[in-house]
Design a protein around this motif. Structure first.
Motif, short mmCIF file in Angstrom:
data_model
loop_
_atom_site.label_atom_id
_atom_site.label_comp_id
_atom_site.label_asym_id
_atom_site.label_seq_id
_atom_site.Cartn_x
_atom_site.Cartn_y
_atom_site.Cartn_z
N MET A 40 23.41 44.74 -9.10
CA MET A 40 24.47 44.04 -9.83
C MET A 40 24.34 42.53 -9.64
O MET A 40 24.46 41.76 -10.60
N HIS A 41 24.09 42.11 -8.42
CA HIS A 41 23.94 40.68 -8.12
C HIS A 41 22.74 40.09 -8.86
O HIS A 41 22.83 39.01 -9.46
N ASP A 42 21.62 40.80 -8.83
CA ASP A 42 20.39 40.30 -9.47
C ASP A 42 20.54 40.22 -10.98
O ASP A 42 20.11 39.24 -11.60
N VAL A 43 21.12 41.24 -11.60
CA VAL A 43 21.30 41.24 -13.05
C VAL A 43 22.25 40.13 -13.47
O VAL A 43 22.00 39.40 -14.44
N THR A 44 23.34 39.96 -12.71
CA THR A 44 24.28 38.88 -12.99
C THR A 44 23.58 37.52 -12.87
O THR A 44 23.75 36.65 -13.73
N GLY A 45 22.79 37.35 -11.83
CA GLY A 45 22.05 36.10 -11.64
C GLY A 45 21.08 35.84 -12.78
O GLY A 45 20.93 34.70 -13.24
N PHE A 46 20.41 36.88 -13.25
CA PHE A 46 19.48 36.76 -14.37
C PHE A 46 20.19 36.22 -15.61
O PHE A 46 19.72 35.27 -16.25
N PHE A 47 21.34 36.81 -15.93
CA PHE A 47 22.07 36.35 -17.12
C PHE A 47 22.68 34.97 -16.91
O PHE A 47 22.82 34.21 -17.87
N GLU A 52 22.39 29.30 -18.46
CA GLU A 52 22.11 27.91 -18.07
C GLU A 52 21.02 27.32 -18.94
O GLU A 52 21.12 26.18 -19.41
N TRP A 53 19.96 28.09 -19.20
CA TRP A 53 18.88 27.61 -20.07
C TRP A 53 19.39 27.36 -21.48
O TRP A 53 19.02 26.38 -22.12
N SER A 54 20.24 28.24 -21.97
CA SER A 54 20.79 28.08 -23.31
C SER A 54 21.62 26.80 -23.41
O SER A 54 21.50 26.05 -24.38
N ARG A 55 22.45 26.55 -22.40
CA ARG A 55 23.25 25.31 -22.38
C ARG A 55 22.34 24.09 -22.34
O ARG A 55 22.57 23.11 -23.04
N ALA A 56 21.29 24.16 -21.55
CA ALA A 56 20.36 23.03 -21.44
C ALA A 56 19.65 22.79 -22.76
O ALA A 56 19.46 21.64 -23.16
N GLU A 57 19.25 23.85 -23.45
CA GLU A 57 18.59 23.69 -24.74
C GLU A 57 19.52 23.06 -25.78
O GLU A 57 19.11 22.21 -26.56
N ARG A 58 20.79 23.53 -25.79
CA ARG A 58 21.75 22.95 -26.74
C ARG A 58 21.99 21.48 -26.44
O ARG A 58 22.08 20.66 -27.35
N LEU A 59 22.08 21.12 -25.17
CA LEU A 59 22.29 19.73 -24.79
C LEU A 59 21.07 18.89 -25.19
O LEU A 59 21.22 17.80 -25.74
N ALA A 60 19.88 19.41 -24.95
CA ALA A 60 18.66 18.68 -25.32
C ALA A 60 18.59 18.49 -26.83
O ALA A 60 18.22 17.42 -27.31
N ALA A 61 18.95 19.53 -27.58
CA ALA A 61 18.91 19.43 -29.04
C ALA A 61 19.92 18.39 -29.53
O ALA A 61 19.63 17.62 -30.45
N ALA A 62 21.07 18.35 -28.91
CA ALA A 62 22.08 17.36 -29.30
C ALA A 62 21.61 15.95 -28.97
O ALA A 62 21.85 15.01 -29.73
N ASN A 63 20.91 15.78 -27.87
CA ASN A 63 20.40 14.46 -27.47
C ASN A 63 19.20 14.03 -28.31
O ASN A 63 18.91 12.85 -28.42
N ASP A 64 18.52 15.00 -28.91
CA ASP A 64 17.35 14.68 -29.74
C ASP A 64 17.71 14.36 -31.18
O ASP A 64 16.83 14.06 -31.98
N ALA A 65 18.97 14.45 -31.51
CA ALA A 65 19.39 14.17 -32.89
C ALA A 65 18.94 12.76 -33.27
O ALA A 65 19.10 11.82 -32.52
#
Length: 79
Positions: A40-47, A52-65
């Motif tokens: 349970m801990h490992d699966v939760t950590g994976f998601f 976190e990666w998804s948030r980082a990608e959205r932030l990078a895309a917003a900064n690249d506008a």
């Protein structure tokens, strides 16, 4: 407060039992409660990492506008 803790413990016990049931059939060996907790801990950590990666990608895309082109006073007529 004890009643709330008991309810949370019951939910946790159900999650552990469900995790054991789900993963024992895939791993083909008996799992302990501790094994189920670790899964349970490992699966939760994976998601968490995926989120976190998804948030980082959205932030990078917003900064690249691309900023709008600078208007140097010249009038442009596109046709």
């Amino acid at each position: 407060m004890k009643r709330l803790d008991a309810a949370n413990d019951n939910d946790t016990d159900k999650q552990i039992a469900r995790t054991r049931q789900l993963w024992q059939s895939r791993i083909a060996r008996d799992l302990t409660d501790e094994d189920a907790r670790q899964i349970m801990h490992d699966v939760t950590g994976f998601f968490d990492v995926l989120a976190e990666w998804s948030r980082a990608e959205r932030l990078a895309a917003a900064n690249d506008a691309v900023a709008p082109a600078k208007n140097d006073g010249e009038v442009r007529h596109d046709r």
